[in-house]
Design a protein around this motif. Sequence first.
Motif, PDB file in Angstrom:
ATOM      1  N   HIS A 199     -17.325  -1.586  53.647  1.00 11.07           N
ATOM      2  CA  HIS A 199     -17.447  -3.006  53.303  1.00 11.07           C
ATOM      3  C   HIS A 199     -18.335  -3.186  52.080  1.00 11.07           C
ATOM      4  O   HIS A 199     -19.348  -2.492  51.919  1.00 11.07           O
ATOM      5  N   CYS A 200     -17.944  -4.112  51.232  1.00 15.20           N
ATOM      6  CA  CYS A 200     -18.754  -4.513  50.076  1.00 15.20           C
ATOM      7  C   CYS A 200     -18.752  -6.034  49.982  1.00 15.20           C
ATOM      8  O   CYS A 200     -17.842  -6.703  50.484  1.00 15.20           O
ATOM      9  N   LYS A 201     -19.749  -6.561  49.322  1.00 14.38           N
ATOM     10  CA  LYS A 201     -19.713  -7.960  48.888  1.00 14.38           C
ATOM     11  C   LYS A 201     -19.259  -7.974  47.428  1.00 14.38           C
ATOM     12  O   LYS A 201     -19.792  -7.226  46.600  1.00 14.38           O
ATOM     13  N   TYR A 202     -18.285  -8.823  47.149  1.00 14.38           N
ATOM     14  CA  TYR A 202     -17.781  -8.921  45.778  1.00 14.38           C
ATOM     15  C   TYR A 202     -17.973 -10.335  45.264  1.00 14.38           C
ATOM     16  O   TYR A 202     -17.556 -11.303  45.908  1.00 14.38           O
ATOM     17  N   VAL A 219     -22.103  -2.177  39.988  1.00 11.50           N
ATOM     18  CA  VAL A 219     -22.095  -1.816  41.395  1.00 11.50           C
ATOM     19  C   VAL A 219     -23.547  -1.790  41.853  1.00 11.50           C
ATOM     20  O   VAL A 219     -24.431  -1.302  41.144  1.00 11.50           O
ATOM     21  N   MET A 220     -23.787  -2.355  43.040  1.00  8.31           N
ATOM     22  CA  MET A 220     -25.140  -2.431  43.593  1.00  8.31           C
ATOM     23  C   MET A 220     -25.213  -1.630  44.885  1.00  8.31           C
ATOM     24  O   MET A 220     -24.274  -1.641  45.688  1.00  8.31           O
ATOM     25  N   ALA A 264     -21.192  -4.946  45.670  1.00  5.31           N
ATOM     26  CA  ALA A 264     -22.358  -4.403  46.367  1.00  5.31           C
ATOM     27  C   ALA A 264     -21.913  -3.734  47.665  1.00  5.31           C
ATOM     28  O   ALA A 264     -21.363  -4.383  48.550  1.00  5.31           O
ATOM     29  N   MET A 265     -22.163  -2.433  47.775  1.00 11.27           N
ATOM     30  CA  MET A 265     -21.636  -1.614  48.870  1.00 11.27           C
ATOM     31  C   MET A 265     -22.596  -1.544  50.055  1.00 11.27           C
ATOM     32  O   MET A 265     -23.806  -1.405  49.879  1.00 11.27           O
ATOM     33  N   ASP A 266     -22.043  -1.608  51.260  1.00  8.92           N
ATOM     34  CA  ASP A 266     -22.783  -1.287  52.476  1.00  8.92           C
ATOM     35  C   ASP A 266     -22.631   0.203  52.774  1.00  8.92           C
ATOM     36  O   ASP A 266     -21.502   0.719  52.821  1.00  8.92           O
TER      37      ASP A 266
END
Length: 321
Positions: free
Chosen positions: A69-72, A88-89, A115-117
């Motif tokens: 999962h990421c937030k985009y 990318v964070m 931003a990656m989990d």
Amino acid sequence: MPTDMSLPNLKTYEGSSPKPEDFDQFWARALRELDDQPLDYELEPADFVSELAECFHLYFTGVGGARIHCKYVRPAKKTSKGQGPGIVMFHGYSCDSGDWVEKVTYAAHGISVLAMDCRGQGGRSEDNLTVQGTTIRGHIIRGIDDPNPDNLYYRNVFLDTVQTARILMSMDEVDPARVGAFGLSQGGALTVACASLEPRIAVALPVYPFLSDYKRAWELDITTSAYEEINYYFRFFDPHHLREDEIFNRLGYIDIQNLADRIQARVLWVTGLADTICPPSTQFAAYNKITANKQLMVYYEYGHEYLPYLADRALQTFLTL
């Protein structure tokens, strides 16, 4: 100004932990596996709404079949100007991809953010890794007793960072030649790993990075630091250190100091000389191996904590993409 070495000595320190003889083959094999992963992803609109940005949950399938999962967050269509820069964070140890607000700030300046989990930590990414041996007290040692070093937890997380970058670079609204990487602590380490394994990263901004020079961290006897799980491992599973060389050699596969010389990006490296969580010498072991264009930003009286003006400097840095 506490520090584990003087600044002049830090600037010449080359690390204590070993580099496995087959290190390059290990990562070449890993990247071949990653090349077989599609860049397909799913977007779900987020509940968070902003006039300045479009916010999504993004999911992709990582190596081994894990759902990541990421937030985009991308600039709102009314302010978008075609292909623009992206970053990318990566987040700190056991945390998650963070709030939407900081990402909207970047989107308001025309920068898309993914931003990656990390697998199995504080966010929504799953950890489906099955390994032999212990998983006591943390992720560094996850897979350390498995006969196959490909089953080290961070091997897959490092590959996830590359896949995250590749997905961002594949998006219509992002210029693949203008993508940076950013993170603090564990996120700083993942920034180094990403820039090392994905040579198209243009700018890397690691802040007091974790996951470097494991033997040095252990030699400093820091049992309350981010590296404490190494101490726990020896206490429970090798109290006489009969396997010490073997263990540190195995950790060398996921040691960012052994990857750092691959970086081609422009690097702004941030460190605090009073850091007792990720000691400065462990950080400099990686920084000193970078041969690309690099700049060091030192906070003399600061440790592993909030660093004033850092957020401002980071935004200004990524605006140069």
